[in-house]
Design a protein around this motif. Structure first.
Motif, PDB file in Angstrom:
ATOM      1  N   PRO A 295       0.818  -1.217   0.000  1.00 45.76           N
ATOM      2  CA  PRO A 295       0.000   0.000   0.000  1.00 45.76           C
ATOM      3  C   PRO A 295       0.852   1.268   0.000  1.00 45.76           C
ATOM      4  CG  PRO A 295      -0.107  -1.108   2.135  1.00 45.76           C
ATOM      5  CD  PRO A 295       0.604  -2.033   1.213  1.00 45.76           C
ATOM      6  N   ILE A 296       0.534   2.155  -0.944  1.00 44.20           N
ATOM      7  CA  ILE A 296       1.250   3.422  -1.077  1.00 44.20           C
ATOM      8  C   ILE A 296       0.271   4.527  -1.462  1.00 44.20           C
ATOM      9  CG2 ILE A 296       3.464   2.384  -1.730  1.00 44.20           C
ATOM     10  CD1 ILE A 296       2.811   3.040  -4.652  1.00 44.20           C
ATOM     11  N   ALA A 297       0.663   5.749  -1.160  1.00 41.99           N
ATOM     12  CA  ALA A 297      -0.019   6.946  -1.673  1.00 41.99           C
ATOM     13  C   ALA A 297       0.956   7.615  -2.630  1.00 41.99           C
ATOM     14  CB  ALA A 297      -0.385   7.886  -0.529  1.00 41.99           C
ATOM     15  N   THR A 298       0.541   7.844  -3.867  1.00 40.08           N
ATOM     16  CA  THR A 298       1.467   8.355  -4.869  1.00 40.08           C
ATOM     17  C   THR A 298       1.591   9.872  -4.778  1.00 40.08           C
ATOM     18  OG1 THR A 298      -0.217   8.583  -6.614  1.00 40.08           O
ATOM     19  CG2 THR A 298       0.878   6.449  -6.399  1.00 40.08           C
ATOM     20  N   ALA A 299       2.770  10.366  -5.142  1.00 40.59           N
ATOM     21  CA  ALA A 299       3.065  11.794  -5.113  1.00 40.59           C
ATOM     22  C   ALA A 299       2.801  12.411  -6.479  1.00 40.59           C
ATOM     23  CB  ALA A 299       4.523  12.023  -4.712  1.00 40.59           C
ATOM     24  N   TYR A 300       2.207  13.580  -6.493  1.00 42.30           N
ATOM     25  CA  TYR A 300       2.061  14.334  -7.733  1.00 42.30           C
ATOM     26  C   TYR A 300       1.790  15.794  -7.396  1.00 42.30           C
ATOM     27  CZ  TYR A 300      -2.859  13.019  -6.829  1.00 42.30           C
ATOM     28  OH  TYR A 300      -4.085  12.778  -6.250  1.00 42.30           O
ATOM     29  N   ALA A 301       1.959  16.643  -8.388  1.00 43.08           N
ATOM     30  CA  ALA A 301       1.656  18.075  -8.273  1.00 43.08           C
ATOM     31  C   ALA A 301       0.445  18.356  -9.164  1.00 43.08           C
ATOM     32  CB  ALA A 301       2.869  18.904  -8.695  1.00 43.08           C
ATOM     33  N   GLY A 302       0.214  19.625  -9.511  1.00 44.08           N
ATOM     34  CA  GLY A 302      -0.866  19.896 -10.445  1.00 44.08           C
ATOM     35  C   GLY A 302      -1.280  21.342 -10.504  1.00 44.08           C
ATOM     36  N   HIS A 303      -1.795  21.702 -11.668  1.00 45.99           N
ATOM     37  CA  HIS A 303      -2.475  22.992 -11.841  1.00 45.99           C
ATOM     38  C   HIS A 303      -3.949  22.785 -11.511  1.00 45.99           C
ATOM     39  CE1 HIS A 303       1.070  24.436 -14.112  1.00 45.99           C
ATOM     40  NE2 HIS A 303       0.621  25.630 -13.802  1.00 45.99           N
ATOM     41  N   GLN A 304      -4.441  23.499 -10.508  1.00 49.54           N
ATOM     42  CA  GLN A 304      -5.839  23.423 -10.104  1.00 49.54           C
ATOM     43  C   GLN A 304      -6.495  24.754 -10.415  1.00 49.54           C
ATOM     44  OE1 GLN A 304      -5.342  22.031  -5.931  1.00 49.54           O
ATOM     45  NE2 GLN A 304      -6.034  20.065  -6.701  1.00 49.54           N
ATOM     46  N   PHE A 305      -7.425  24.728 -11.382  1.00 51.40           N
ATOM     47  CA  PHE A 305      -8.074  25.943 -11.876  1.00 51.40           C
ATOM     48  C   PHE A 305      -7.023  26.983 -12.286  1.00 51.40           C
ATOM     49  CE2 PHE A 305     -11.379  23.785  -9.569  1.00 51.40           C
ATOM     50  CZ  PHE A 305     -12.499  23.983 -10.364  1.00 51.40           C
ATOM     51  N   GLY A 306      -5.934  26.494 -12.877  1.00 48.60           N
ATOM     52  CA  GLY A 306      -4.907  27.371 -13.425  1.00 48.60           C
ATOM     53  C   GLY A 306      -3.780  27.714 -12.479  1.00 48.60           C
ATOM     54  N   GLY A 307      -3.940  27.473 -11.194  1.00 50.60           N
ATOM     55  CA  GLY A 307      -2.897  27.774 -10.221  1.00 50.60           C
ATOM     56  C   GLY A 307      -2.100  26.535  -9.880  1.00 50.60           C
ATOM     57  N   PHE A 308      -0.765  26.677  -9.833  1.00 52.90           N
ATOM     58  CA  PHE A 308       0.092  25.497  -9.646  1.00 52.90           C
ATOM     59  C   PHE A 308       0.330  25.208  -8.173  1.00 52.90           C
ATOM     60  CE2 PHE A 308       4.358  23.428  -9.517  1.00 52.90           C
ATOM     61  CZ  PHE A 308       3.980  22.242 -10.138  1.00 52.90           C
ATOM     62  N   SER A 309       0.138  23.933  -7.808  1.00 52.25           N
ATOM     63  CA  SER A 309       0.492  23.443  -6.471  1.00 52.25           C
ATOM     64  C   SER A 309       1.619  22.428  -6.637  1.00 52.25           C
ATOM     65  CB  SER A 309      -0.712  22.768  -5.800  1.00 52.25           C
ATOM     66  OG  SER A 309      -1.755  23.699  -5.586  1.00 52.25           O
TER      67      SER A 309
END
Length: 365
Positions: free
Chosen positions: A69-83
């Protein structure tokens, strides 16, 4: 416990790709629905899954032998703003199985408790959204749209607090993988070129093995993802589907529909239709889905620049060329789909005009 033939390739990647975390046990699990046909396709025994040991696994009360069991890491643009860091905040990947067609599939528990990526969230899910994702994802599969699938919905016997107290539930979700555009963005934001290369090579081996032997396999990978997304979004448009939250962390590298939130099907044709209450400016309206897909793919291309060429200008030119194929590929898939829907068995020069006139009439009426 009956063995599940897990073979967890993603968990064999370096530790910075994920957090090792197990599901949090629940009070009184009860099976709401098991997708028996999908279970059989995965090589799993439906009778065992319905029994106490299977239910315990689906609820996160036990971890099956061979699971990692793992939780994967990722980033992302949410409604145009980058996290720069998002990650699985309430979903835990148990592992991977190879189905009866020889295809590798993730088995993930959504709503299985907090992870290091939860960002003060409770890691749980309410029954309503779980049932919506179960129903809509299976409808999409039946309609021939590439999608994650629902293996089971389980009540937890616990309440979750949203605006009010709601019954808690867990969705056992199946996907070709849970690798997203945001996964590439996660490592690009950290300037981790080694991880980008490892990730790209993993994606090629898992999803696009046909490009492995190309002279520039990472460029070919980008081109393949662009083509897959062009076809996917065309299929959405052909059935009036609105995803609702097309953030880069909600776009699968495998070309599947993933993360069903405020999604819906239009009852009346209007390109401005929005189904997300937080999408105040209509960024993810039905008619905006193709340009948003292109915008997201451009973010993927930016993240992959270090893999495309040593020279920055050359890498940018290659990436731009790959992304520029989207519109033509999307239009080709869309028009071909409308021809099938309308019974246009031969291609005529004015087919596109005919389709446009039909849609204009549908919008007016």
């Amino acid at each position: 416990m009956t063995a599940i033939p897990f073979d967890n390739s993603y968990a064999r990647l370096p530790e910075r790709f994920y957090a090792s975390v197990g599901p949090t046990a629940v009070a009184a699990p009860r099976l709401v629905r098991l997708n028996e046909a999908l279970a059989l396709q995965l090589g799993l025994d439906p009778h065992w899954l319905k029994g106490p040991e299977g239910l315990a696994m689906l609820a996160g009360n036990s971890v099956a032998e061979g699971a990692t069991p793992i939780a994967t890491a990722y980033a992302g643009h949410q409604f145009g703003g980058f996290s720069p860091q998002l990650g699985d905040g309430r979903a835990i990947l148990l592992g991977e199985v190879v189905d009866r067609d020889g295809l590798r599939r993730d088995i993930q528990l959504k709503g299985a408790g907090p992870t290091p990526f939860s960002r003060r969230g409770d890691g749980r899910a309410a029954l309503g959204p779980v049932l919506r994702e179960y129903i809509v994802s299976e409808a999409m599969a039946a309609l021939g749209v590439p999608t994650t699938r629902a293996l089971a919905a389980v009540l937890t016997g616990e309440a979750v607090r949203r605006e009010t107290l709601l019954p808690g539930a867990i969705l056992a979700r199946v996907a070709a993988s849970h690798i997203r555009i945001g996964t590439f963005q996660f490592f690009a934001a950290r300037r981790d070129a080694e991880a980008l290369r490892l990730l790209a090579d993993h994606v090629i081996a898992r999803h696009y093995p046909e490009v492995a032997g190309r002279e520039a396999p990472h460029l070919a990978l980008l081109e393949a993802v662009v083509a897959a997304q062009a076809d996917l979004v065309a299929r959405w448009m052909l059935i009036g589907f609105i995803h609702g939250v097309m953030n880069t962390d909600n776009m699968s590298i495998a070309g599947e529909t993933i993360d069903y939130g405020p999604c819906a099907f239009m009852d009346g044709y209007d390109p401005a239709t929005v189904f997300s209450s937080i999408d105040e400016h209509g960024r993810y309206a039905y008619g905006n889905q193709p340009p948003i897909a292109l915008w997201n793919l451009t973010r993927l291309a930016e993240a992959m620049l270090p893999l495309l060429a040593e020279n920055q200008d050359e890498a940018v030119a290659l990436a731009q060329s790959a992304v520029n194929r989207f519109n033509e590929q999307f239009q080709s898939a869309l028009v071909a789909g409308f021809r099938r829907k309308l019974g246009l068995v031969t291609e005529q020069p004015d087919d596109v005009l005919l389709i446009k006139e039909l849609l204009d009439a549908m919008q007016r009426a």
